[in-house]
Design a protein around this motif. Structure first.
Motif, PDB file in Angstrom:
ATOM      1  N   GLU A 521     -18.552  41.037 -12.468  1.00  0.00           N
ATOM      2  CA  GLU A 521     -17.653  41.635 -11.486  1.00  0.00           C
ATOM      3  C   GLU A 521     -18.160  41.409 -10.066  1.00  0.00           C
ATOM      4  OE1 GLU A 521     -17.272  45.707 -12.621  1.00  0.00           O
ATOM      5  OE2 GLU A 521     -15.625  45.304 -14.015  1.00  0.00           O
ATOM      6  N   ARG A 522     -19.480  41.436  -9.896  1.00  0.00           N
ATOM      7  CA  ARG A 522     -20.045  41.242  -8.550  1.00  0.00           C
ATOM      8  C   ARG A 522     -19.991  39.788  -8.109  1.00  0.00           C
ATOM      9  NH1 ARG A 522     -25.111  40.123  -6.574  1.00  0.00           N
ATOM     10  NH2 ARG A 522     -26.195  40.460  -8.559  1.00  0.00           N
ATOM     11  N   VAL A 523     -20.292  38.860  -9.030  1.00  0.00           N
ATOM     12  CA  VAL A 523     -20.336  37.439  -8.677  1.00  0.00           C
ATOM     13  C   VAL A 523     -18.936  36.868  -8.523  1.00  0.00           C
ATOM     14  CG1 VAL A 523     -20.978  35.159  -9.552  1.00  0.00           C
ATOM     15  CG2 VAL A 523     -22.607  37.031  -9.683  1.00  0.00           C
ATOM     16  N   GLY A 524     -17.997  37.317  -9.362  1.00  0.00           N
ATOM     17  CA  GLY A 524     -16.639  36.777  -9.335  1.00  0.00           C
ATOM     18  C   GLY A 524     -16.450  35.732 -10.407  1.00  0.00           C
ATOM     19  N   THR A 525     -15.238  35.660 -10.925  1.00  0.00           N
ATOM     20  CA  THR A 525     -14.940  34.741 -12.031  1.00  0.00           C
ATOM     21  C   THR A 525     -14.195  33.512 -11.526  1.00  0.00           C
ATOM     22  OG1 THR A 525     -12.892  35.947 -12.477  1.00  0.00           O
ATOM     23  CG2 THR A 525     -14.856  36.602 -13.723  1.00  0.00           C
ATOM     24  N   PRO A 526     -14.178  32.444 -12.349  1.00  0.00           N
ATOM     25  CA  PRO A 526     -14.872  32.301 -13.633  1.00  0.00           C
ATOM     26  C   PRO A 526     -16.363  32.094 -13.426  1.00  0.00           C
ATOM     27  CG  PRO A 526     -13.827  30.236 -13.081  1.00  0.00           C
ATOM     28  CD  PRO A 526     -13.404  31.217 -12.004  1.00  0.00           C
ATOM     29  N   VAL A 527     -17.135  32.350 -14.502  1.00  0.00           N
ATOM     30  CA  VAL A 527     -18.581  32.214 -14.401  1.00  0.00           C
ATOM     31  C   VAL A 527     -19.104  31.331 -15.526  1.00  0.00           C
ATOM     32  CG1 VAL A 527     -18.892  34.464 -13.302  1.00  0.00           C
ATOM     33  CG2 VAL A 527     -19.053  34.252 -15.799  1.00  0.00           C
ATOM     34  N   VAL A 528     -20.334  30.875 -15.323  1.00  0.00           N
ATOM     35  CA  VAL A 528     -21.096  30.220 -16.372  1.00  0.00           C
ATOM     36  C   VAL A 528     -22.292  31.117 -16.683  1.00  0.00           C
ATOM     37  CG1 VAL A 528     -22.374  28.856 -14.656  1.00  0.00           C
ATOM     38  CG2 VAL A 528     -22.385  28.139 -17.041  1.00  0.00           C
ATOM     39  N   LEU A 529     -22.610  31.242 -17.953  1.00  0.00           N
ATOM     40  CA  LEU A 529     -23.792  31.992 -18.387  1.00  0.00           C
ATOM     41  C   LEU A 529     -24.879  31.013 -18.812  1.00  0.00           C
ATOM     42  CD1 LEU A 529     -22.073  34.690 -20.658  1.00  0.00           C
ATOM     43  CD2 LEU A 529     -22.469  34.773 -18.180  1.00  0.00           C
ATOM     44  N   LYS A 530     -26.121  31.269 -18.384  1.00  0.00           N
ATOM     45  CA  LYS A 530     -27.244  30.413 -18.737  1.00  0.00           C
ATOM     46  C   LYS A 530     -28.415  31.281 -19.164  1.00  0.00           C
ATOM     47  CE  LYS A 530     -25.968  27.231 -14.995  1.00  0.00           C
ATOM     48  NZ  LYS A 530     -26.457  26.531 -13.774  1.00  0.00           N
ATOM     49  N   VAL A 531     -29.046  30.918 -20.259  1.00  0.00           N
ATOM     50  CA  VAL A 531     -30.203  31.658 -20.711  1.00  0.00           C
ATOM     51  C   VAL A 531     -31.360  31.414 -19.752  1.00  0.00           C
ATOM     52  CG1 VAL A 531     -31.054  29.822 -22.221  1.00  0.00           C
ATOM     53  CG2 VAL A 531     -31.667  32.194 -22.701  1.00  0.00           C
ATOM     54  N   GLU A 532     -32.100  32.447 -19.433  1.00  0.00           N
ATOM     55  CA  GLU A 532     -33.295  32.340 -18.601  1.00  0.00           C
ATOM     56  C   GLU A 532     -34.510  32.276 -19.519  1.00  0.00           C
ATOM     57  OE1 GLU A 532     -33.918  33.217 -14.612  1.00  0.00           O
ATOM     58  OE2 GLU A 532     -32.616  31.548 -15.205  1.00  0.00           O
TER      59      GLU A 532
END
Length: 706
Positions: A521-532
């Protein structure tokens, strides 16, 4: 003497007195040194150290180095390795300041390494400078100090070319193959193992030498790339061309291979980039080296800024081959002006086609004035910086001598009357008719031999004056690594980019699945998820990347599935969080921007098409970091990226200026990081013109990565 940072080679190259250790009447290497010193007119005092003889070739002997008279500046050591060490020790104690060590035995293996270490210790202790070991020696021909144990081609007249070679044997490949071509040298240096003076020191010395105008260098390996770059810059500042041929391709090592950049920035590209950044001329082989050195040594650039070449021949086949070679080399063959075309059309037979290259046809054999008048017309063209006549061979068979000699006379006549330089290029390499050489030499017409090397030499000669030295950025080293892990990726690497001023797509890091929804919600969509994870350099292969997530609820489910996938692919991998990053929409161009640590040159930057195309595009050009904006512009123009950025096949133009600035900032960051082995942004998204760039993934690898 060159600026500080370079060794003082005065006692080595301009000694007042020389002693040869080990010369004997048996005509060994030491004796050949005496012969070369006499041949080239060394006027200082000569001595031989040999307890067995009263003199060698009329030069008086002393039993040991300790018994040499005062005033000796240089010893030339032509004895075995252990005796050589003793000679250097004795010379240091006698105040002798320089040595040439001809023999081997200071290289591989424990004994050789110990000797090399002892030799360095002695040279440092007594503040001596040395050439070698394992070399022919030094021949400073301007002073006659030919402390050289190899055979030198005869004649090798005194001239303006300093040859500095990391191989003694290859000196013959250069000098002997140029016999009868007018190669005239100021120096012939073979550097050997470079325990003391390196190729960089010699380049810097001859950059300051008044008799030297061209410096030819053969490299097997660089020990001091920054120093070599400084020496080349010094030569450029003094208006002297440095021509370099090298051997070998370096292995960038396992750490660099962890980044895609390691596959596109090999050792050859790194050295190319270093030379390009300092205005040195890189050639591909010894034929091209010889022709380039010869052309630069004989031909001066006039006041004209024209960079086009007008080519003439009496053969349509030769004209076609010249056109092909020119296109491959980047040699400009501009069309003639309409008025000149009209005059040439009127002059030449009706079946002649007036183009550049210009085939004056076989009619010029019967009527030589066709060639004479055509040459004058082409030389008068304002866009022509040099006129080249393409001749079949340099030395013809019986019955043809008169034709080629007459053509040489015509070239000489034209050269005397026009300001535009005139060059003879033979289509094949080989010997040169001495009559042709004498005719052209008297008129100042250089001869380059062989189609490909000759055309490359002309291209270098025309391009070289356009290079101007740019001030290199000054970068301070950071105090630490930007991550607790040797391989920094994800948030650590992205934060480093932000600190360096490289634009990054908005992101945040969730400590676990429960925090993902709020972060989306803070970053804004669409998003990509990446494992750290510090254990995963390339996340996609492990299922550690999820694209196109559009809602917080979807993000939480996707994060759970992603972590399960990573666990199945790489059980035991450390998971430190989940990076959530807004995806960049709209039209964009993917680039790879990377730095690797080349074993010779150090850290170098490359830019290439990004994503999966990076390695398919082959080797990319590079420049040492930190780079200037001009460096980046040259890298872009050297690849397909230049065309893609401009708008390929009706596509949009992309923000080239923003890419250039991002690359400069990224290079400065790389130069500042202690222990960096590789750094990569892949992809860096370049948006339409005026909209900037955005980095979406970054990898930083420390040289301690295991």
């Amino acid at each position: 003497m060159p600026d500080s940072g370079f060794r003082n080679l005065q006692p080595l190259l301009r000694p007042r007195s020389i002693a040869v250790v080990g010369a004997s009447p048996r005509l060994n290497r030491g004796t050949r040194v005496l012969e070369n010193l006499r041949r080239f007119g060394f006027e200082g005092a000569l001595h031989v150290v040999n307890p067995k003889y009263a003199d060698v070739l009329g030069v008086p002997c002393v039993p040991s180095v300790r018994e040499l008279p005062d005033g000796v500046d240089l010893i030339v050591v032509a004895v075995g390795a252990d005796s050589a060490l003793a000679a250097v020790r004795d010379a240091g104690e006698r105040g002798i300041r320089a040595a040439v060590l001809i023999g081997s035995g200071f290289g591989e293996g424990s004994v050789g390494s110990e000797r090399a270490a002892e030799l360095r210790r002695l040279l440092d202790k007594y503040d001596m400078v040395a050439c070698g070991p394992n070399c022919y020696g030094t021949a400073d021909l301007a002073s006659g100090a030919a402390a050289y144990s190899g055979r030198i081609v005869d004649p090798l007249p005194l001239g303006n070319v300093a040859l500095i070679l990391q191989s003694g044997a290859l000196s013959h490949a250069v000098t002997d193959s140029a016999m009868g071509r007018g190669l005239a040298a100021s120096a012939l240096i073979t550097t050997g193992n470079e325990v003391s003076a390196t190729v960089s020191d010699y380049v810097a010395w001859y950059a300051e030498d008044e008799s030297t105008e061209v410096i030819g260098v053969f490299l097997e390996g660089l020990r001091d790339a920054p120093k070599f770059a400084a020496a080349c810059r010094l030569a450029r500042e003094r208006g002297k061309a440095v021509v370099v041929v090298s051997s070998g391709r370096s292995d960038l090592g396992r750490q660099a291979a962890m980044a895609h950049t390691g596959a596109i920035s090999g050792g050859a590209a790194a050295l190319d980039g270093l030379l390009a950044s300092v205005g040195a001329i890189r050639v591909s082989d010894l034929d091209e080296f010889r022709e380039t050195v010869l052309l630069f040594s004989h031909l001066r650039r006039g006041s004209s800024a024209a960079t086009g070449v007008g080519v003439l021949s009496i053969s349509g086949g030769a004209s076609g081959l010249m056109a092909d070679a020119a296109e491959a080399s980047g040699l400009s063959l501009p069309a003639f002006e309409p008025a000149a075309v009209d005059l040439l059309t009127e002059l030449l037979p009706g079946f002649a086609a007036v183009n550049n290259p210009l085939d004056v046809t076989g009619s010029a054999v019967e009527d030589p004035t066709l060639l004479l008048r055509s040459l004058r017309l082409v030389a008068d063209q304002p866009q022509i910086g040099a006129v080249v006549f393409a001749m079949n061979v340099g030395l013809s068979g019986p019955g043809q001598e008169a034709l080629y000699r007459r053509q040489a006379e015509i070239l000489a006549e034209v050269a005397r009357d026009v300001e535009t330089p005139v060059v003879l290029l033979t289509m094949t390499a080989g010997p040169l008719d001495p009559v042709i050489h004498a005719t052209l030499s008297a008129a100042g017409v250089p001869v380059v031999m062989g189609l490909r090397p000759g055309v490359h030499a002309l291209t270098s000669w025309l391009d070289w004056p356009r290079f101007t030295l740019a001030a290199r950025p000054e970068v301070e080293r950071l105090g630490g690594w930007p991550s607790p892990h040797a391989v920094a990726s994800g948030a650590d690497a992205m934060e480093a980019l932000v600190s360096a001023g490289v634009p990054v797509a908005p992101f945040g890091v969730a400590a676990g699945v429960d925090e993902v929804a709020a972060l989306v919600e803070r970053v804004g969509t669409p998003v990509v998820l990446k494992v750290e994870s510090p254990d995963i350099a390339h996340k996609t292969e492990a299922g550690g990347v999820v694209l196109g997530v559009t809602t917080p609820e979807e993000a939480k489910a996707a994060a759970e599935a992603m972590l399960a996938s990573v666990e199945s692919h790489l059980p035991g991998a450390r998971i430190t969080g989940i990076l959530v990053q807004r995806m960049v929409g709209g039209q964009k161009l993917e680039c790879l921007m990377g730095v690797v640590d080349d074993p010779q040159v150090g850290l170098v930057l490359s830019i290439a098409p990004g994503g999966i195309l990076a390695e398919l595009m082959g080797q990319a050009a590079s420049r040492p970091v930190p780079v200037t904006a001009r460096d980046v512009e040259e890298l872009l123009d050297a690849s397909v990226l230049g065309r893609l950025l401009a708008g390929y096949r009706g596509g949009p133009a992309y923000d080239r200026a923003a890419l250039v600035q991002a690359a400069v900032s990224f290079s400065e960051m790389a130069a500042s990081l202690p222990g960096l082995a590789a750094a990569e942004v892949n992809p860096l998204l370049v948006l339409p013109e005026g909209e900037g760039v955005a980095a979406v993934d970054c990898l930083l690898i420390n040289d301690q990565a295991s």
